[in-house]
Enzyme design. Sequence first.
Site, mmCIF file in Angstrom:
data_model
loop_
_atom_site.group_PDB
_atom_site.id
_atom_site.type_symbol
_atom_site.label_atom_id
_atom_site.label_comp_id
_atom_site.label_asym_id
_atom_site.label_seq_id
_atom_site.Cartn_x
_atom_site.Cartn_y
_atom_site.Cartn_z
ATOM 1 N N ARG A 122 0.824 -1.206 0.000
ATOM 2 C CA ARG A 122 0.000 0.000 0.000
ATOM 3 C C ARG A 122 0.853 1.250 0.000
ATOM 4 O O ARG A 122 0.575 2.200 -0.706
ATOM 5 C CB ARG A 122 -0.884 -0.024 1.247
ATOM 6 C CG ARG A 122 -1.531 1.293 1.576
ATOM 7 C CD ARG A 122 -2.734 1.095 2.441
ATOM 8 N NE ARG A 122 -3.606 0.114 1.843
ATOM 9 C CZ ARG A 122 -4.361 -0.747 2.536
ATOM 10 N NH1 ARG A 122 -4.344 -0.721 3.848
ATOM 11 N NH2 ARG A 122 -5.109 -1.616 1.914
ATOM 12 N N TYR A 123 1.878 1.252 0.815
ATOM 13 C CA TYR A 123 2.722 2.437 0.969
ATOM 14 C C TYR A 123 3.946 2.298 0.064
ATOM 15 O O TYR A 123 4.308 1.193 -0.344
ATOM 16 C CB TYR A 123 3.176 2.557 2.413
ATOM 17 C CG TYR A 123 2.070 2.848 3.400
ATOM 18 C CD1 TYR A 123 1.520 4.125 3.481
ATOM 19 C CD2 TYR A 123 1.584 1.864 4.249
ATOM 20 C CE1 TYR A 123 0.521 4.403 4.403
ATOM 21 C CE2 TYR A 123 0.582 2.137 5.176
ATOM 22 C CZ TYR A 123 0.061 3.411 5.252
ATOM 23 O OH TYR A 123 -0.923 3.688 6.155
ATOM 24 N N ARG A 126 7.078 0.069 2.033
ATOM 25 C CA ARG A 126 6.928 -1.043 2.971
ATOM 26 C C ARG A 126 5.732 -1.908 2.598
ATOM 27 O O ARG A 126 4.779 -1.428 1.989
ATOM 28 C CB ARG A 126 6.807 -0.542 4.405
ATOM 29 C CG ARG A 126 5.692 0.466 4.635
ATOM 30 C CD ARG A 126 6.087 1.377 5.805
ATOM 31 N NE ARG A 126 5.031 2.293 6.229
ATOM 32 C CZ ARG A 126 4.758 3.441 5.612
ATOM 33 N NH1 ARG A 126 5.405 3.802 4.522
ATOM 34 N NH2 ARG A 126 3.803 4.228 6.075
ATOM 35 N N CYS A 135 -4.453 -17.936 14.712
ATOM 36 C CA CYS A 135 -4.415 -17.160 15.943
ATOM 37 C C CYS A 135 -4.845 -18.085 17.065
ATOM 38 O O CYS A 135 -5.663 -18.977 16.859
ATOM 39 C CB CYS A 135 -5.374 -15.973 15.879
ATOM 40 S SG CYS A 135 -4.724 -14.587 14.932
ATOM 41 N N CYS A 139 -9.897 -12.520 18.280
ATOM 42 C CA CYS A 139 -10.405 -11.255 18.796
ATOM 43 C C CYS A 139 -11.748 -10.966 18.135
ATOM 44 O O CYS A 139 -11.858 -11.024 16.911
ATOM 45 C CB CYS A 139 -9.443 -10.114 18.455
ATOM 46 S SG CYS A 139 -7.758 -10.380 19.033
ATOM 47 N N CYS A 142 -11.621 -8.387 15.330
ATOM 48 C CA CYS A 142 -10.633 -8.590 14.269
ATOM 49 C C CYS A 142 -11.045 -7.900 12.977
ATOM 50 O O CYS A 142 -12.156 -8.067 12.496
ATOM 51 C CB CYS A 142 -10.444 -10.080 13.996
ATOM 52 S SG CYS A 142 -9.179 -10.402 12.742
ATOM 53 N N ARG A 144 -9.780 -8.602 10.182
ATOM 54 C CA ARG A 144 -9.762 -9.631 9.137
ATOM 55 C C ARG A 144 -10.720 -10.755 9.500
ATOM 56 O O ARG A 144 -10.463 -11.929 9.213
ATOM 57 C CB ARG A 144 -8.344 -10.166 8.948
ATOM 58 C CG ARG A 144 -7.366 -9.054 8.655
ATOM 59 C CD ARG A 144 -6.036 -9.472 8.102
ATOM 60 N NE ARG A 144 -5.221 -8.272 7.952
ATOM 61 C CZ ARG A 144 -4.167 -7.974 8.713
ATOM 62 N NH1 ARG A 144 -3.764 -8.821 9.651
ATOM 63 N NH2 ARG A 144 -3.521 -6.847 8.546
ATOM 64 N N ASP A 303 -12.331 -0.538 12.678
ATOM 65 C CA ASP A 303 -12.592 -0.595 11.230
ATOM 66 C C ASP A 303 -14.052 -0.888 10.900
ATOM 67 O O ASP A 303 -14.828 -1.285 11.755
ATOM 68 C CB ASP A 303 -11.712 -1.679 10.596
ATOM 69 C CG ASP A 303 -10.258 -1.256 10.494
ATOM 70 O OD1 ASP A 303 -10.007 -0.042 10.348
ATOM 71 O OD2 ASP A 303 -9.383 -2.141 10.559
ATOM 72 N N ASP A 340 -7.847 3.901 9.775
ATOM 73 C CA ASP A 340 -7.336 3.231 8.584
ATOM 74 C C ASP A 340 -8.392 3.457 7.504
ATOM 75 O O ASP A 340 -9.517 2.992 7.628
ATOM 76 C CB ASP A 340 -7.115 1.735 8.864
ATOM 77 C CG ASP A 340 -5.875 1.214 8.154
ATOM 78 O OD1 ASP A 340 -5.507 1.801 7.118
ATOM 79 O OD2 ASP A 340 -5.288 0.221 8.619
ATOM 80 N N LYS A 347 -3.345 4.665 6.843
ATOM 81 C CA LYS A 347 -3.667 5.208 8.155
ATOM 82 C C LYS A 347 -3.647 6.732 8.130
ATOM 83 O O LYS A 347 -2.684 7.334 7.666
ATOM 84 C CB LYS A 347 -2.663 4.693 9.181
ATOM 85 C CG LYS A 347 -2.739 3.191 9.345
ATOM 86 C CD LYS A 347 -1.638 2.659 10.223
ATOM 87 C CE LYS A 347 -1.638 1.160 10.264
ATOM 88 N NZ LYS A 347 -1.115 0.552 9.014
HETATM 89 C C1 PLP Z 1 -0.298 -0.411 8.890
HETATM 90 C C2 PLP Z 1 0.224 -0.853 7.628
HETATM 91 C C3 PLP Z 1 1.583 -0.729 7.332
HETATM 92 C C4 PLP Z 1 2.576 -0.103 8.293
HETATM 93 O O1 PLP Z 1 2.260 1.228 8.508
HETATM 94 P P1 PLP Z 1 3.161 2.099 9.482
HETATM 95 O O2 PLP Z 1 2.412 3.394 9.595
HETATM 96 O O3 PLP Z 1 4.483 2.235 8.834
HETATM 97 O O4 PLP Z 1 3.242 1.365 10.786
HETATM 98 C C5 PLP Z 1 2.027 -1.167 6.108
HETATM 99 N N1 PLP Z 1 1.185 -1.706 5.210
HETATM 100 C C6 PLP Z 1 -0.129 -1.823 5.456
HETATM 101 C C7 PLP Z 1 -1.005 -2.415 4.412
HETATM 102 C C8 PLP Z 1 -0.655 -1.412 6.671
HETATM 103 O O5 PLP Z 1 -1.957 -1.557 6.917
#
Ligand code: PLP
Length: 442
Positions: A122-123, A126, A135, A139, A142, A144, A303, A340, A347
């Site tokens: 997504r980002y 990362r 699990c 929870c 959850c 998911r 969520d 989110d 986020k």
């Molecule tokens: C939360 C999340 C991350 C990590 O986000 P940070 O703000 O760096 O902790 C990375 N990918 C996805 C899809 C996420 O939901």
Amino acid sequence: MSIFNQAQERIARQIDPEVAKKNWKDWKWQQKHLIRTIPDFERLLGVTFDKGERVQLNKTVQRFPLSITPYYFSLIDRHDFRNDPVFKQAFPSPQELIKEDSDMVDPLAEDKDSPVEGITHRYPDRVLFHVSNICSMYCRHCTRKRKVGDKDFIPNKETLLKGIDYIRKTPVVRDVLLSGGDPFLLSDSQLDWLLTEIESIGHVEVIRIGTRTPVVLPYRITDDLVAMLKKHQPLWINTHFNHPREITASSSLALEMLADAGFPLGNQSVLLAGINDCPRIMKRLVHKLVQNRVRPYYLYQCDLSEGLSHLRTPVGKGLEIIESLIGHTSGFAVPTYVIDAPGGGGKIPLTPNYLISWSTNKVVLRNYEGVITTYKEPDSYEPIFCDRKCAKCDLQLKLEGAPEYDVTGIAELLSDADERIALVPRSNERMTRRENGKSRKR
Ligand SMILES: *Cc1c(COP(=O)(O)O)cnc(C)c1O
């Protein structure tokens, strides 16, 4: 101090008449004796639900299964279980079957942003890597929930290799977040293999693990596990405490082992109606966390996943909590409150407003006490127009090889690096008209 208390002893005997005291702290014993049915819950709690309620509960469990470790169960206050924060996080509520119009199956679009099975990218830099769908505790909140207990989603080695391959082929990925399910429910050797593979990828700078085992199965944090993980530094570990009652002697010990081994520890809480939607509870939680060397990282707005509507709070509750923390307690004890974004926007942080007004040379601010103050901006400031031509910039001498990167989003609008002056939605009517006008001219 004996960690094995009376409640635990009673539950252990009821579940497994053969139990020796030492088995209670064996995480595999805990896994083998998960409590997964309403009748087991009734028996161990010493209650009988009336027929109507049991029908509702069974219906709920068929849709969203139930699982709790004997350890986590032992934290429930049996005499007031309906108000118990542990009970409420673990025991199904018929309200989970309520479907609201705003509910979504995959609110964070994790599946849509998935280039290969198991990876959510997504980002820019990362990825989220779902390495386990198991699990020990399900929870109730959850995100998911759609996948809980679904055998089809258990990633096998082949799937994991596809994920690893994606990371290897994608050089922008510098941070890999292992999630699930719970990565710590993999065996030590599976996890060791996985971490070794990811680590061997040159462009991966850090690996993070998200696990709830310190909360629901603290005995999973064994000397062997810690020794294995230590080989894989830098490794960041995030856990998921929601209520101060969850921080027990056992979980403290698990956290101590991880902190002593040198892993930076963080915590991600979810704001849950009737469980922790109270400034006093949250303050107690963050204080206990930092005492255990865990930095509160995120506080999530619940969520829009199906079956969670009864656990959601208004956004104002989260802001009220953050308002009660900022300035009132240590800065590092304050988590970032985030929503989110539904649809996969990532986020989005929310903070109460501290900026009251501003002019060309002054800003007016308020602090946590309600004091209104001013900050005088400098009379002269030489603006640096950053056109990203670093070779011609004086500051470059101190860059120390920091890589070049593209700015996107609002950061791009702020920068002077390119021509973009506006971000326009793809479906903008005015722009469509322009486009159509252009084609007519041709
Ligand atoms: C939360 C999340 C991350 C990590 O986000 P940070 O703000 O760096 O902790 C990375 N990918 C996805 C899809 C996420 O939901």
